[in-house]
Design a protein around this motif. Structure first.
Motif, PDB file in Angstrom:
ATOM      1  N   UNK A  39      20.794  14.143  56.357  1.00 35.79           N
ATOM      2  CA  UNK A  39      20.127  12.932  56.732  1.00 35.79           C
ATOM      3  C   UNK A  39      19.910  13.323  58.208  1.00 35.79           C
ATOM      4  N   UNK A  40      19.059  13.485  58.905  1.00 42.24           N
ATOM      5  CA  UNK A  40      19.182  13.715  60.230  1.00 42.24           C
ATOM      6  C   UNK A  40      19.360  12.839  61.290  1.00 42.24           C
ATOM      7  N   UNK A  85      14.804  15.440  56.876  1.00 40.54           N
ATOM      8  CA  UNK A  85      15.595  16.175  56.611  1.00 40.54           C
ATOM      9  C   UNK A  85      16.213  17.809  57.017  1.00 40.54           C
ATOM     10  N   UNK A  86      17.742  18.198  57.169  1.00 39.75           N
ATOM     11  CA  UNK A  86      17.373  19.461  56.874  1.00 39.75           C
ATOM     12  C   UNK A  86      17.793  19.883  55.639  1.00 39.75           C
ATOM     13  N   UNK A  87      17.482  20.973  54.904  1.00 34.97           N
ATOM     14  CA  UNK A  87      17.936  21.217  53.442  1.00 34.97           C
ATOM     15  C   UNK A  87      18.682  22.067  52.937  1.00 34.97           C
ATOM     16  N   UNK A  88      19.924  21.991  52.572  1.00 38.33           N
ATOM     17  CA  UNK A  88      21.038  23.389  52.930  1.00 38.33           C
ATOM     18  C   UNK A  88      20.649  23.695  51.640  1.00 38.33           C
ATOM     19  N   UNK A 116      23.658  14.238  51.824  1.00 36.06           N
ATOM     20  CA  UNK A 116      22.786  13.140  50.904  1.00 36.06           C
ATOM     21  C   UNK A 116      23.201  14.574  49.602  1.00 36.06           C
ATOM     22  N   UNK A 117      23.063  14.287  47.985  1.00 33.00           N
ATOM     23  CA  UNK A 117      23.280  15.582  46.953  1.00 33.00           C
ATOM     24  C   UNK A 117      21.947  14.816  46.804  1.00 33.00           C
ATOM     25  N   UNK A 118      21.865  15.687  45.412  1.00 35.17           N
ATOM     26  CA  UNK A 118      20.758  15.600  44.243  1.00 35.17           C
ATOM     27  C   UNK A 118      21.375  15.150  43.160  1.00 35.17           C
ATOM     28  N   UNK A 119      21.516  14.363  42.646  1.00 38.68           N
ATOM     29  CA  UNK A 119      22.242  14.149  41.342  1.00 38.68           C
ATOM     30  C   UNK A 119      21.558  12.944  40.230  1.00 38.68           C
ATOM     31  N   UNK A 120      21.645  13.773  38.795  1.00 41.53           N
ATOM     32  CA  UNK A 120      20.737  12.499  37.707  1.00 41.53           C
ATOM     33  C   UNK A 120      18.862  11.971  38.534  1.00 41.53           C
TER      34      UNK A 120
END
Length: 270
Positions: free
Chosen positions: A75-76, A205-208, A228-232
């Motif tokens: 989150x920039x 955002x910057x996606x890693x 941040x992480x993508x979960x559920x």
């Protein structure tokens, strides 16, 4: 095996193969083709749902009994560099950024080969030749850039990142750098520079790519705050890395049909 929805992309599943991140585990990917006039919208939408791009394919992990791989983004607006990251920025103040179209060069490939031979000699890309490298860079149906980093003093190319431009950020598809400059922490520095690029462009955002708890190869991503992480099926802040436990049990992953049914697609009408 194929799963599809009406008027939606068709999805496929790869055959299981040894996981490159966690010993003793098997990996499997859910993927779909990225093609046609709606490619940009589809890439934007699925990137927000944990997918990554590789040439003209979008994929995300779908392992049968493990959900350790988690899509990560910064989150920039909340990011603040640590003391060590500020040192990295100062150490690389002599580097000049140059953004170009997604076109492969011999200079990039030479750097790429040095990087692989030193850092990933036993990895999946170890045998990639110049033509495969060119395909990785140039076969993109969406807005992409090659960000080159030049040593201002010598004029040498010392780092490169293939970067996708999303509607809500930048996605660092693949980066590599001069292995002899380990002290400069160029991998981390490119992330810091992409945060700055996103901030200048007003992108949040910057996606890693994927963060894998327990994997030394991916541990550096957790060093960046505001992660941040993508979960559920949603994004959540990663507050305390040390307290985070990866999900690696037989019920971690939903059946493929349920995963596909829960994917949201962009409206491409008109």
């Amino acid at each position: 095996m194929r799963h599809s929805l009406p008027l939606a992309p068709q999805f496929y599943v790869t055959a299981p193969q040894p996981c490159p991140y966690l010993e003793g585990r098997m990996e499997r990917k859910l993927f779909t083709a990225l093609q046609g006039e709606s490619s940009q919208k589809l890439n934007d939408s699925l990137s927000k749902q944990g997918f990554r791009r590789s040439q003209n394919v979008l994929y995300r992990p779908s392992c049968a009994d493990c959900a350790a791989c988690l899509s990560a983004r910064i989150d920039v607006t909340r990011f603040k560099p640590s003391r060590n990251q500020r040192r990295v920025q100062r150490r690389n103040a002599h580097i000049e950024r140059r953004a170009t179209s997604p076109w492969a060069t011999e200079e990039q490939y030479d750097l790429f080969r040095r990087y692989l031979d030193e850092r990933h000699a036993d990895g999946g890309m170890a045998d990639m030749d110049v033509f495969e490298f060119a395909a990785m860079v140039e076969e993109t149906p969406i807005r992409s850039r090659v960000i080159e980093y030049i040593d201002r003093d010598s004029g040498a190319l010392i780092a490169t990142c293939l970067t996708d431009m999303l509607d809500d950020g930048l996605s660092m598809v693949y980066s590599f750098y001069e292995p002899d400059l380990a002290r400069n922490s160029l991998g981390k520095w490119m992330i810091l520079d992409h945060i700055e690029i996103a901030r200048e462009a007003g992108l949040p955002y910057v996606y890693l790519g994927y963060w894998v708890p327990g994997s030394d190869k991916m541990g550096y991503k957790a060093e960046f705050n505001a992660l941040e992480i993508f979960r559920r099926d949603g994004w959540e802040r990663l507050e305390n890395v040390g307290d985070f436990n990866a999900e690696m049990h037989p019920l971690s992953t939903d059946p493929i049909a349920e995963q596909v049914a829960n994917i949201s697609f962009p409206d491409t009408r008109g």
